[in-house]
Design an enzyme around this catalytic site. Structure first.
Site, short mmCIF file in Angstrom:
data_model
loop_
_atom_site.label_atom_id
_atom_site.label_comp_id
_atom_site.label_asym_id
_atom_site.label_seq_id
_atom_site.Cartn_x
_atom_site.Cartn_y
_atom_site.Cartn_z
N ASP A 83 -54.15 -9.09 24.88
CA ASP A 83 -54.34 -9.23 23.44
C ASP A 83 -54.72 -10.68 23.17
OD1 ASP A 83 -54.45 -8.70 20.79
OD2 ASP A 83 -52.30 -8.45 20.49
N ASP A 118 -58.60 -10.79 15.81
CA ASP A 118 -58.74 -10.24 14.47
C ASP A 118 -57.64 -10.80 13.58
OD1 ASP A 118 -56.92 -8.84 16.11
OD2 ASP A 118 -56.85 -7.18 14.71
N CYS A 273 -30.51 13.99 29.85
CA CYS A 273 -31.80 13.71 30.46
C CYS A 273 -31.63 13.71 31.97
CB CYS A 273 -32.37 12.38 29.97
SG CYS A 273 -31.21 11.00 30.12
N CYS A 278 -29.66 8.69 33.75
CA CYS A 278 -28.89 9.84 33.29
C CYS A 278 -27.86 10.32 34.30
CB CYS A 278 -29.83 10.97 32.91
SG CYS A 278 -31.24 10.39 31.92
#
Length: 495
Positions: A83, A118, A273, A278
């Site tokens: 970025d 930007d 999970c 988990c």
């Protein structure tokens, strides 16, 4: 360096994005890594994702502007995106670097995918201020496209700004899309995601998709939760980036496919999970140091994000992405509200959605969201281009599919021949004429409930006939002679 599409469903696609360092299979996510301090080893990230994104402005500040090999700096041998530092503008208002300089710097440090600098903004920013930032972002993009794009060895992203001001978003999308950037991106969604305003964010994606070239891969900055990913992909987003995996972990928040779970709120012995995390008991997790626990939760979150991406790709190949959205939409009211309202954009979705898949499957339709799907809309558009074969219509409401193989149809056809036009009432598609009853997916679906749009379509279509014989359905059409048949034997009385 190109983008190849191998499968489509709705506006989503599975594809390959070619960079100078390798190929990225899309849709996918770039985990955010911090060049100043990375809490989770990149070797762990590599187990789940072959690409990362980092902040080139941080690298620039860290090295005093000196050119370094960013991959060696990070200890990363995969594909890297950088970025430009725009997020720091969002947080601090400004950064002390020239837009052209930071773009060239990204190329010099070995970036595979770079982003122009930007001017992002918070969605609560006033319109006049947002307008100025959109115009400046477009100006910078035009300058980069005219003077730098052909000189750089990396793929360059053209960011699209506008926030929740959809007119600005559409203008920005049109202008940036014309400039030839290999990748387009939607900026500044972070606050909307934090506040679970998924419906607003997804509507913004639609405004962008409607105003850019079809071929360009589309990136959504800052989106990294399993709830939002399939919806964004269904609307045409191909790439994501997020630091959510580590930000959530620092706060002891555990990603699941349909929600986020705080460790303090877990009441069971184990988490629901099946990752490395988990298999630890909740008691063990709570007794760990914060550093140990953060590392373990962060890896779990990466695993869940990867699982979500793989599920989405598979759904696109199957052609069952909409059915997956139906499941996901029930996890949050804003997603359910968005799915129900997507019918406003069904023409756009229908343009992107393939009519068939290599291995077509039967559709599963629900009355509360069916009118938003592209298939009923596509059927009604097709039917609008046909004409009644008689001024007498026989409308059958029957369960057996294909409709034109049912005993009811065969009986009626034997009695009426070509003196009447036989139609079928479908609770989702509306009127289905006998000529197209076997066309996919009119017979290859299961529906639950009746869609109001289907009945409205039936009334509109049947207005073309002088006499309507209705079997097993009430059709109170004003100004038309409608006979409700008690049995099919009564057909012979009117033909």
């Amino acid at each position: 360096m190109a983008f190849e599409i191998s499968a489509k469903d709705l506006a989503g696609r599975v594809g390959k994005l070619y960079t100078k360092s390798g190929v990225i299979e899309t849709p996918t996510l770039f985990p955010v890594v911090d060049p100043r301090k990375q809490e989770i080893p990149l070797s762990i990230i590599k187990q789940y994702f072959g690409q990362v994104i980092t902040n080139s402005f941080f690298v620039y500040r860290l090295t005093g502007g000196r050119v370094v090999d960013v991959k060696k700096l990070l200890g990363w041998d995969g594909i890297i995106m950088t970025d430009s530092g725009a997020y720091q503008i969002l947080r601090y208002g400004t950064i002390d670097v020239d837009p052209d300089e930071i773009l060239v710097y990204q190329d010099k440090i070995g970036t595979d995918i770079g982003v122009i600098l930007d001017l992002p903004f918070d969605y609560e920013e006033p319109y006049d201020s947002a307008l100025l930032k959109v115009e400046e972002t477009i100006r910078r993009a035009k300058r980069a496209a005219a003077t730098l794009l052909d000189k750089l060895s990396m793929l360059v992203v053209g960011p699209i700004q506008g926030g929740v001001y959809f007119d600005l978003l559409a203008r920005s999308a049109r202008e940036i899309s014309r400039l030839g950037f290999p990748i387009l991106a939607i900026g500044s969604p972070t606050t909307l995601l934090e506040e679970y305003r998924f419906d607003v964010l997804l509507e913004a994606v639609l405004h962008v998709k409607a105003n850019i070239t079809r071929e360009a891969p589309l990136h959504l900055f800052g989106a990294g939760h399993p709830l939002i990913l399939p919806f964004a992909v269904a609307l045409g987003v191909d790439l994501f980036d997020s630091a959510s995996y580590i930000l959530y972990a620092r706060d002891n928040r555990i990603m699941l496919r349909d929600r986020t779970l705080r460790l303090d709120d877990v009441k069971t012995e184990h988490l629901p999970c099946s990752t490395k995390l988990c298999y630890k008991t909740v008691k063990e997790l709570r007794e760990m140091t914060q550093e140990e626990r953060t590392l373990l939760i962060a890896e779990h979150n990466l695993a869940v994000l990867r699982e979500e991406i793989l599920e989405i790709r598979q759904r696109i190949h199957e052609g069952t992405l909409w059915e997956y959205l139906e499941i996901k939409a029930r996890a949050h009211p804003t997603l359910y509200r968005f799915l129900k309202s997507l019918g406003r954009y069904k023409r756009l979705i229908e343009e992107y959605d393939p009519e068939t898949h290599p291995q077509p499957h039967g559709l599963i339709l629900f009355s509360d969201t069916a009118s938003s799907r592209p298939e009923p809309f596509r059927h009604r558009m097709r039917l609008a281009n046909t004409h009644p074969t008689s001024k007498i219509a026989i409308v059958l409401n029957i369960a057996e599919k294909p409709y034109n193989r049912s005993w009811e149809y065969l009986y009626v056809k034997k009695v009426a021949g070509d003196r009447a036009h036989v139609l079928f009432y479908d609770p989702v598609f509306g009127i289905v004429s006998e000529e197209v009853a076997e066309v996919y997916p009119l017979s290859q679906n299961e529906a639950e409930g009746e869609d109001e749009a289907a009945r409205a379509h039936a009334y509109e279509w049947l207005s073309q006939y002088d006499l309507i014989l209705a079997y097993n359905i009430d059709l109170p059409i004003l100004g038309k002679k409608v006979v409700k048949l008690q049995s099919l034997e009564e057909v012979s009385l009117y033909i």
